[in-house]
Structures are given as C-alpha cells and as structure tokens.
Design an enzyme around this catalytic site. Structure first.
Site, PDB file in Angstrom:
ATOM      1  N   LYS A 190       1.371  19.516 -39.800  1.00 44.95           N
ATOM      2  CA  LYS A 190       0.951  18.514 -38.816  1.00 44.95           C
ATOM      3  C   LYS A 190       2.108  17.536 -38.684  1.00 44.95           C
ATOM      4  O   LYS A 190       2.245  16.594 -39.456  1.00 44.95           O
ATOM      5  CB  LYS A 190      -0.318  17.814 -39.306  1.00 44.95           C
ATOM      6  N   GLY A 243       5.485  10.190 -45.418  1.00 41.92           N
ATOM      7  CA  GLY A 243       5.226   9.142 -44.439  1.00 41.92           C
ATOM      8  C   GLY A 243       5.049   7.803 -45.113  1.00 41.92           C
ATOM      9  O   GLY A 243       5.589   7.574 -46.196  1.00 41.92           O
ATOM     10  N   SER A 244       4.271   6.936 -44.490  1.00 40.04           N
ATOM     11  CA  SER A 244       4.169   5.559 -44.974  1.00 40.04           C
ATOM     12  C   SER A 244       3.214   5.466 -46.171  1.00 40.04           C
ATOM     13  O   SER A 244       2.301   6.272 -46.299  1.00 40.04           O
ATOM     14  CB  SER A 244       3.685   4.655 -43.843  1.00 40.04           C
ATOM     15  N   GLY A 248      -0.313   7.463 -46.998  1.00 40.34           N
ATOM     16  CA  GLY A 248      -0.301   8.285 -48.217  1.00 40.34           C
ATOM     17  C   GLY A 248      -1.560   8.056 -49.052  1.00 40.34           C
ATOM     18  O   GLY A 248      -2.154   9.011 -49.573  1.00 40.34           O
ATOM     19  N   GLU A 265       5.390  11.728 -50.524  1.00 42.29           N
ATOM     20  CA  GLU A 265       6.759  11.204 -50.381  1.00 42.29           C
ATOM     21  C   GLU A 265       6.670  10.022 -49.435  1.00 42.29           C
ATOM     22  O   GLU A 265       6.454  10.193 -48.232  1.00 42.29           O
ATOM     23  CB  GLU A 265       7.692  12.270 -49.819  1.00 42.29           C
ATOM     24  N   CYS A 299      14.093   7.301 -45.078  1.00 43.89           N
ATOM     25  CA  CYS A 299      13.365   6.788 -46.239  1.00 43.89           C
ATOM     26  C   CYS A 299      14.320   6.424 -47.367  1.00 43.89           C
ATOM     27  O   CYS A 299      14.019   5.563 -48.174  1.00 43.89           O
ATOM     28  CB  CYS A 299      12.355   7.823 -46.700  1.00 43.89           C
ATOM     29  N   GLU A 396       9.956  -2.633 -46.126  1.00 40.97           N
ATOM     30  CA  GLU A 396      10.736  -1.538 -45.537  1.00 40.97           C
ATOM     31  C   GLU A 396      10.922  -1.816 -44.041  1.00 40.97           C
ATOM     32  O   GLU A 396       9.943  -1.988 -43.303  1.00 40.97           O
ATOM     33  CB  GLU A 396      10.014  -0.201 -45.743  1.00 40.97           C
TER      34      GLU A 396
END
Ligand code: NAD
Length: 503
Positions: A190, A243-244, A248, A265, A299, A396
């Site tokens: 996805k 992703g964020s 997550g 991750e 990232c 971030e």
C-alpha cells in the site's frame, strides 16, 4: 522545460498501462478501479491539480488477499533457484525501463530526474541482491543431546503487507518487495495515496518477468481505509510500515489486535557531528548531502548539525555558501539538484517550521521566510545559533532545513545527539580514529557513518532505535524478518526409549 501537467503524469503512467482510462490498484494481474472517495493528486512543481482516482477500499484489499494467497502457494511450490532466476529477470525488466520509470517518479514525487534514474537502478540492484540469496538462505542442523535429528526450516509467513510513505516510492518497492518475495511470500503493497504510480508499474513489470500473477498486489488508496482493511484480513500475517510515528502506532495497534507482528520504520532527527580536527571542506559538503538531497524529505536526514565551537563559524559559513549554490528547479530538468516538496501539507509544515525557527531566535543563515506561489519549492535552509531544546532542533521537519548547534566537548556532543526521541541515523566527522569509534558506539542510532553521510545499501541492515521504530528491512536480517523458524525433530534410534516405554 517539460511541464508535468495532468496529461504529463497520466501519459507517463499510460506508458506502462496502455489503454488504461483510470488509475486503480494492481490486483491479480489487473488494474482495478477503486470504489471509495476520490483522491486528488497535485503537481508538486506547479501546485496545480493533476490526476485523481478512487480509493481502493476494503473490497480491493480483500480481493488482493485472495489473489496473494493463491499466488503464494504456486510461488512457494517452485524451487528456490527458480525463484532466484525470476528475481534476476525482474531486475533486468526494471533496468530496461529505467527512463520511463524515472520520469514517472520525477513527475509524481517532484524528485529530480537524475536522482530518479539512480533510484530506478538501485531497485534493479535490490532485486539482484536478493535473487542471489533465494537459494542460499536455509536452516540449521542442531546437535541436540538425544537420538533425534533436529533441524530448522525457514518458512515464509504467507502474505506480508507493506505500507509505504510518499518520499521514496520506487526505492521502497525494491527495498521491501524484493526480500519479501525472495523467501517465498506474497505481497500487498500500500504505497502512499499520493505516489502509487511507480509501484503499480513495477508490479506489472515483475509479472512480465515471470512473477506469478497475484504475488505482488499494489493497493492504491488511503491508509485509514485500504491499509486498515488489509491489516484486518486473516490472510495478512505480518505488517511492515514505513512512515510517521503517529501512523506507526495506529498500525501496531491494529496488528496487535490480530496478534500479528510488525516492523516499524519511523521518523528521525539525526545528529551529524563535526569535530574541529575533521576535514572541514568534506564535513561541510557532507552536511549538505545529509539534508538537502531529496529536498530533505528523507528519514535519515542529518537535520541537526552539531559543530565544535572552535570551527562553528567556519563550518556553517561553508554550508551556507554551498546551500546558496544548489540548483533548485523543475524535477524534469537534468540540472536540477533540489526539486519541489512532494505535497502541499508537507510544504506548509516546512514553512511553519522555518517561521518557528525564526520566532525561537535562531538565525536564518541561508534560505528564506518568503515563498513563491507556483509549486512547493523550498530553497536549502540553514539555521545557526540553535540550541537543542528549540522546536527546530526537536521536531522532524522532513524538508531541506539544517539546525546547526555548537558544542564544546565529545561528551557534550554525544549527550546532545542522544537527547532526542528518535534514533534512526547519525554521523561523525573527525580524523581521530579512536574518537570516531567511541562516538559511533555511543550514539543511539540504527545507522551511523564516519566521515560520510547518507550511504545506504540493500545489503546492509537498516532500521531504527528508540521512537524511530523496530525491526530491520534490508541485508540478511530482512530474510529472518520475512520468515518464521520451524524446528523439526526426527527420531533416528531403531527403538527409542520414551517416559512411557519403548517407541
Ligand atoms: P504517513 O505516516 O502519513 O503515511 C505513511 C503510509 O501510511 C501511507 O501509505 C499512508 O497512506 C498510510 N497511513 C496513513 N494513515 C494510516 C492509518 N490510519 N492506518 C494505516 N495506514 C495509514 O507518513 P508520510 O507522510 O507518508 O511519510 C513521511 C514520514 O515517513 C516521515 O515521518 C518520515 O521520517 C517517515 N519515513 C521513514 C522512513 C524510514 O525508513 N524510517 C523512510 C521514509 C519515510
């Protein structure tokens, strides 16, 4: 200069799917339209409306689960060597389509075309790396203290769901899918709803190279609908999320309800540490690569630049000079080094973070607080006079923004580096070998560079410490992550004694 208009993106997509009238999910060897809400894509270089398509939704996820389960049986029934040969063929197909893939990636993500070409080549290399492993990853014979032969088998989970972000869609395909199928699994991928295009194209190319129809399914759609429906399906046996951090947590919660494992991750706020004994020209060049590549939408970005106070002014001066020289431009221009930000939400977040840095009293040594209204362009930005408690040093940014923080001692540099919720990456620049290894050992990070930044390779394990996540998705470690161990016991004695007598 070529324009990435609505036609530009659709034409680039239609090179892979001639005759397609709309974008959909790639399931069971076909492009199938979604039935959910409309997803509107905007051109990063102009900010104008581009193509739109419908969210795949639960029906599409369920169809993909059925296709994946059938294909996985076929795939696991082949020999390991045969699977390896097909992975090599996928690599060749991707390489053959380097230019149209790079173009599709550049138009849809805003990534400069020269970076996109390199990333398409890296995808081919990833399939080659795991093609070689397909028949070289196996279990052990264990010398148990009985008359048994005990051995382990590495078996696939079955179907693995990958949920990916928008910053590296093509790279994610190679990074995630190649090891997953190399050890016998089927895939549901996805991609971000903003960037499904190259994933759809490579899934189709993989089938042309011999991957069974339905082994790789790409779900085009939203996460809260399509990805969640896939996680809820009993066919999915493991979830790998990139992703964020906030998403997550949602993914891990949904997986926990089904008692299936996850790899996460997540984000980063990595420290790039420059000591006064380093080669300062190289360190300054490395500091730019660390953050400005990919317009900082990485990232692993070394977004906190920690510089020894003795050389602070010199290093930040060099970084600011370099930042002003980088060529910001249209992603399809061959000379462009920094493209636009991928999407408006991210563009607005970066602008807010730059305004926040100024408000907090940091000095804007390169970059601007004023932005054009055509496209999502952010010039390379450097804040000096930053302290580690400022938002600009803690949150971030995921954009081309460096926060430069001075330090006095090695202990202080390590303490600042670790005073952050994340632990994805980091680097040290020094000519003192002992110090380099001391610092590498003490910084909380899944990846660490010495006198370098940003090198990654699919052969090397990658993943986070702390809130940057858990699990490893590359290297040999990925093959352990994508298989389960079965321990098999075989009685070898002619007549063995059991607690109940002779057996
Ligand atoms: P995101 O979390 O918004 O989205 C990532 C994926 O999750 C997308 O496919 C999205 O559709 C899906 N998703 C969103 N909500 C969901 C939900 N409720 N349930 C299930 N799926 C859902 O992240 P993003 O904005 O696409 O990417 C940027 C982030 O990704 C940054 O934080 C960045 O650091 C991180 N990132 C990490 C790595 C890494 O390897 N550690 C690599 C690239 C990006």
């Amino acid at each position: 200069m070529e324009q990435s208009t609505v036609e530009g993106l659709f034409e680039a997509f239609a090179e892979f799917f001639p005759g397609a009238t709309e974008i959909g999910s790639y399931v069971g060897g076909r492009l199938i339209p979604g039935t959910g809400d409309e997803i509107q894509i905007y051109d990063p270089a102009s900010g104008e409306k581009s193509v739109s398509y419908r969210d795949g939704g639960a029906a599409c996820a369920q169809q993909a689960c059925v296709a994946a389960q059938e294909a996985q049986k076929k795939w696991w029934g082949m020999t390991h060597a045969a699977r390896g040969r097909i992975l090599y063929a996928v690599a060749a197909k991707v390489r053959e389509h380097n230019e149209p893939l790079a173009r599709l990636e550049a138009i849809s993500t805003g990534k400069p075309i020269r970076d996109s070409r390199r990333e398409a080549e890296m995808v081919a290399e990833m399939f080659e790396f795991y093609a070689g492993w397909a028949d070289k990853f196996y279990g052990h014979v264990i010398p148990v203290p009985t008359t048994h032969l005990n051995y382990t088998r590495r078996e696939p989970y079955g179907t693995i769901l990958h949920v990916a972000p928008w910053n590296i869609p093509m790279l994610s395909f190679g990074w995630q899918v190649a090891p997953t199928i190399a050890v016998g699994n089927a895939v549901l991928l996805k991609p971000s709803e903003l960037t499904p295009f190259t994933s759809l194209a490579i899934a189709m190319l993989a089938e042309r190279a011999g991957v069974p129809v339905g082994l790789i399914n790409v779900l085009a759609g939203y996460g809260h609908t399509t990805a969640q429906a896939a996680i809820a399906d009993h066919a999915v046996k493991k979830v790998v999320f990139v992703g964020s951090p906030a998403t997550g947590v949602r993914i891990a919660e949904a997986a926990a309800k089904r008692v299936i494992p996850c790899i996460l991750e997540l984000g980063g706020k990595s420290a790039n540490i420059v000591f006064d004994d380093a080669n300062l020209d190289q360190a300054a060049a490395g500091a730019q690569v660390a953050v400005f590549s990919g317009a900082g939408q990485s990232c692993t970005a070394g977004s906190r630049l920690l510089v020894h106070r003795k050389v602070y002014d010199e290093v930040v001066g060099k970084v600011a000079d370099g930042a002003r020289k980088l060529r910001v431009g249209h992603p399809l221009e061959n000379t462009t080094e920094i493209g636009p930000i991928n999407n408006r939400n991210q563009f607005e977040h970066i602008k807010r973070m730059i305004a926040r840095g100024v408000e907090e009293g940091a000095h804007l040594a390169a970059g601007t607080t004023k932005f054009g209204d055509e496209g999502y362009f952010v010039p390379p930005t450097l804040f000096t006079g930053v302290s580690n408690d400022m938002d600009i040093a803690r949150t971030e940014v995921f954009g081309p923004v460096i926060a430069a923080i001075p330090f006095e001692t090695e202990e202080e540099a390590i303490a600042i580096a670790n005073d952050n919720e994340f632990g994805l990456a980091g680097a040290v620049w020094t000519n003192d070998v002992a110090r380099a290894h001391r610092v590498a050992a003490q910084v909380d990070a899944g990846t660490f560079w010495i006198n370098s930044y940003r090198s990654i390779h699919v052969g090397s394990p990658f993943g986070g410490y702390k809130n940057s996540g858990y699990g490893r998705t590359s290297g040999i470690e990925a093959l352990y992550e994508y298989t389960q161990t079965k321990s098999v016991w075989v009685q070898t004695a002619a007549s063995a004694v059991t607690p109940f007598g002779r057996a």
